[in-house]
Design a protein around this motif. Structure first.
Motif, short mmCIF file in Angstrom:
data_model
loop_
_atom_site.label_atom_id
_atom_site.label_comp_id
_atom_site.label_asym_id
_atom_site.label_seq_id
_atom_site.Cartn_x
_atom_site.Cartn_y
_atom_site.Cartn_z
N VAL A 121 0.80 -1.22 0.14
CA VAL A 121 0.07 -0.01 0.08
C VAL A 121 0.96 1.19 -0.05
O VAL A 121 1.68 1.39 0.69
N SER A 122 0.59 2.21 -1.04
CA SER A 122 1.50 3.40 -1.18
C SER A 122 0.56 4.18 -1.69
O SER A 122 -0.66 4.17 -1.99
N SER A 123 1.09 5.52 -1.95
CA SER A 123 0.45 6.59 -2.92
C SER A 123 0.06 6.34 -3.97
O SER A 123 -1.00 6.75 -4.62
N VAL A 124 0.70 5.27 -4.60
CA VAL A 124 0.66 4.98 -6.05
C VAL A 124 -0.60 3.68 -6.17
O VAL A 124 -1.37 3.71 -7.08
N THR A 125 -0.49 2.99 -5.11
CA THR A 125 -1.40 1.93 -4.96
C THR A 125 -2.07 1.91 -3.58
O THR A 125 -2.12 1.16 -2.88
N PRO A 126 -3.05 3.00 -3.59
CA PRO A 126 -3.44 3.30 -2.37
C PRO A 126 -4.98 2.18 -2.09
O PRO A 126 -5.36 1.61 -3.18
N ILE A 127 -5.33 2.22 -0.75
CA ILE A 127 -6.60 1.69 -0.45
C ILE A 127 -7.71 2.78 -0.57
O ILE A 127 -7.72 3.72 0.35
N ILE A 128 -8.93 2.52 -1.55
CA ILE A 128 -9.67 3.47 -1.54
C ILE A 128 -11.20 2.72 -1.39
O ILE A 128 -11.31 1.96 -2.12
N ASN A 129 -11.99 3.30 -0.42
CA ASN A 129 -13.17 2.63 -0.34
C ASN A 129 -13.14 1.10 0.09
O ASN A 129 -14.03 0.31 -0.41
N GLY A 130 -11.99 0.81 0.83
CA GLY A 130 -11.77 -0.50 1.45
C GLY A 130 -11.29 -1.57 0.27
O GLY A 130 -11.06 -2.80 0.86
N ALA A 131 -10.86 -0.88 -0.82
CA ALA A 131 -10.27 -1.85 -1.90
C ALA A 131 -8.76 -1.22 -2.52
O ALA A 131 -9.06 0.11 -2.89
N LYS A 132 -7.81 -2.17 -3.09
CA LYS A 132 -6.80 -1.74 -3.64
C LYS A 132 -7.05 -1.93 -5.01
O LYS A 132 -6.65 -3.09 -5.54
N SER A 133 -7.74 -1.15 -5.78
CA SER A 133 -8.18 -1.21 -7.25
C SER A 133 -7.52 -0.35 -8.17
O SER A 133 -7.95 -0.44 -9.27
N TRP A 134 -6.77 0.59 -7.62
CA TRP A 134 -6.34 1.70 -8.41
C TRP A 134 -5.07 2.02 -8.29
O TRP A 134 -4.29 1.55 -7.16
N TYR A 135 -4.56 2.48 -9.39
CA TYR A 135 -3.21 3.00 -9.43
C TYR A 135 -3.49 4.60 -9.45
O TYR A 135 -4.10 5.21 -10.13
N GLN A 136 -2.64 5.15 -8.42
CA GLN A 136 -3.15 6.67 -8.25
C GLN A 136 -1.62 7.49 -8.80
O GLN A 136 -0.65 7.12 -8.22
N PHE A 137 -1.96 8.39 -9.57
CA PHE A 137 -0.64 9.06 -9.87
C PHE A 137 -1.02 10.73 -9.71
O PHE A 137 -1.66 11.19 -10.52
N GLY A 138 -0.87 11.12 -8.53
CA GLY A 138 -1.30 12.52 -8.18
C GLY A 138 -2.82 12.71 -8.18
O GLY A 138 -3.59 11.99 -7.39
#
Length: 395
Positions: free
Chosen positions: A98-115
């Motif tokens: 879990v990191s800023s690039v692969t965060p947990i959103i709404n209880g799931a780690k389903s997104w790549y986050q870039f800013g």
């Protein structure tokens, strides 16, 4: 002379664009922006999601028209590379800490986050999955010398094998809704693949029996499902609140209860743009149809359903027009995705189906979901541009 030649070439270029498909998507884009803009008046968020949706659509059309210019056969040739990249995107997302690039959103780690920019790979994997299924079926049937049960079984096993990894890693993201969509794609393509009904009927029977067993387990023995399948209690609550929303009105049944009130209060003509008063969380995403029902009434809801129905009918026509089996199978696979999304999303807002968190295609807010659909639109525009249009015969 040269000017006349340029005019003919330019005319030929525009004649090869599937304008019916483009116009239908533009109509859905207009409905989407108006509905999301109206949803923003509830004051849930400070962000103007309608402006973002316009930007998402702008990028989506660039993606679609860019893909249109790529020969369809080239897309077909890179199917396996796309499949491997799609599965890798899911595997990396699962194993990455879990990191800023692969965060947990709404209880799931389903997104790549870039800013401020995020991508949900499972949305694109659905389209890649359809491509791969279509490729495997078309290639198998192309080289099938005899129509035997063993050959059909071989094809069925191939389709099951290519389904396992993407479904498994999406399920590990606790994204049951997307897995259900992929199952619908799988069943839809198996039915038209040429596989003998002696195999299809048992496959459908096993699927139906499994679904029935899960429902009975949820209702009577949820402890067993928690222990052996790792299903979380909140997922059971979705079923319970679907069956009796009034009993869960203060928590898991809040959205559904208010959705029914909102749609019912819209009447025939609706309350009018931005005049909705029923509070529904996330009304710009999964529950966008409640905004349409409350503010534009039965007439507005019917118009939206008609436009979606026209899109479905146009794609059915395209599937029959295609002489390339790979193209036909891709369109049919996408139709399975589209119809499942539409029925599930609208059905869950009026209590016909349980809530799964699936968006309404081309209308609900969201970048990844919209772009994955525009990816499919681009592939179908490429089919028409290079293969189905009358002008394409002259290339």
């Amino acid at each position: 002379m040269s000017n006349n030649k340029y005019t003919r070439q330019n005319s030929n270029f525009f004649a090869r664009i599937d304008w019916i498909l483009v116009i239908l998507i533009l109509l859905l884009a207009s409905i989407s922006v108006i509905s999301i803009s109206s949803a923003m008046t509830s004051g849930q968020y400070g962000t103007d999601f309608s402006t973002r949706q316009i930007a998402f659509y702008g990028l989506g059309f660039l993606l679609a028209f860019g893909l249109m210019l790529i020969p369809f056969k080239l897309i077909k040739n890179y199917t396996w590379i796309l499949y491997i990249l799609g599965v890798l995107s899911l595997v990396i997302l699962y194993i990455a800490p879990v990191s800023s690039v692969t965060p947990i959103i709404n209880g799931a780690k389903s997104w790549y986050q870039f800013g401020f920019f995020s991508i949900q790979p499972s949305e694109f994997v659905k389209i890649i999955y359809i491509l791969t299924m279509a490729y495997v079926i078309s290639q198998h049937n192309k080289y099938k010398l005899t129509n035997t049960l063993s050959m059909d079984l071989r094809l069925l096993l191939k389709l099951i094998l290519i389904s396992i990894l993407p479904m498994l890693f999406i399920l590990l993201q606790n994204d049951l809704g997307t897995v259900l969509v992929m199952i619908a794609i799988f069943l839809g393509l198996v039915v038209v693949s040429g596989i003998s009904w002696w195999l299809i009927i048992p496959t459908l029977s096993v699927s139906g029996a499994t679904g029935l067993a899960l429902i009975l387990g949820i209702l009577y023995r949820p402890d067993l499902l928690e222990r052996y399948l790792g299903i979380h209690p909140y997922q059971f609550e979705r079923i319970y609140s679907w069956l009796s929303p009034e009993a869960f009105q203060s928590d898991s049944g809040f959205q559904l209860t208010n959705s029914l009130i909102a749609i019912g209060s819209g009447g025939i003509t609706g309350k009018g743009y931005a005049d909705g008063i029923i509070y529904i969380p996330e009304n710009h995403t999964d529950f966008i149809f409640t905004i349409i029902g409350e503010e534009f009434g039965f007439i507005g809801s019917t118009i939206v359903i008609i436009v979606l129905f026209m899109l479905v009918m146009h794609l059915i026509r395209m599937a029959f027009m295609a002489t390339d089996s790979f193209a036909s199978y891709f369109i049919i696979g996408y139709l399975a995705l589209l119809v499942f999304h539409i029925i599930q999303n609208i059905g869950m807002t009026i209590q016909l189906l349980p809530i799964t968190g699936l968006p309404l295609p081309f209308i609900s807010y969201g970048g990844s979901g919209l772009w994955s659909n525009m990816l499919a639109v681009g592939i179908m525009l490429s089919m028409y541009f290079h293969h189905l249009s009358k002008g394409a015969k002259n290339i």
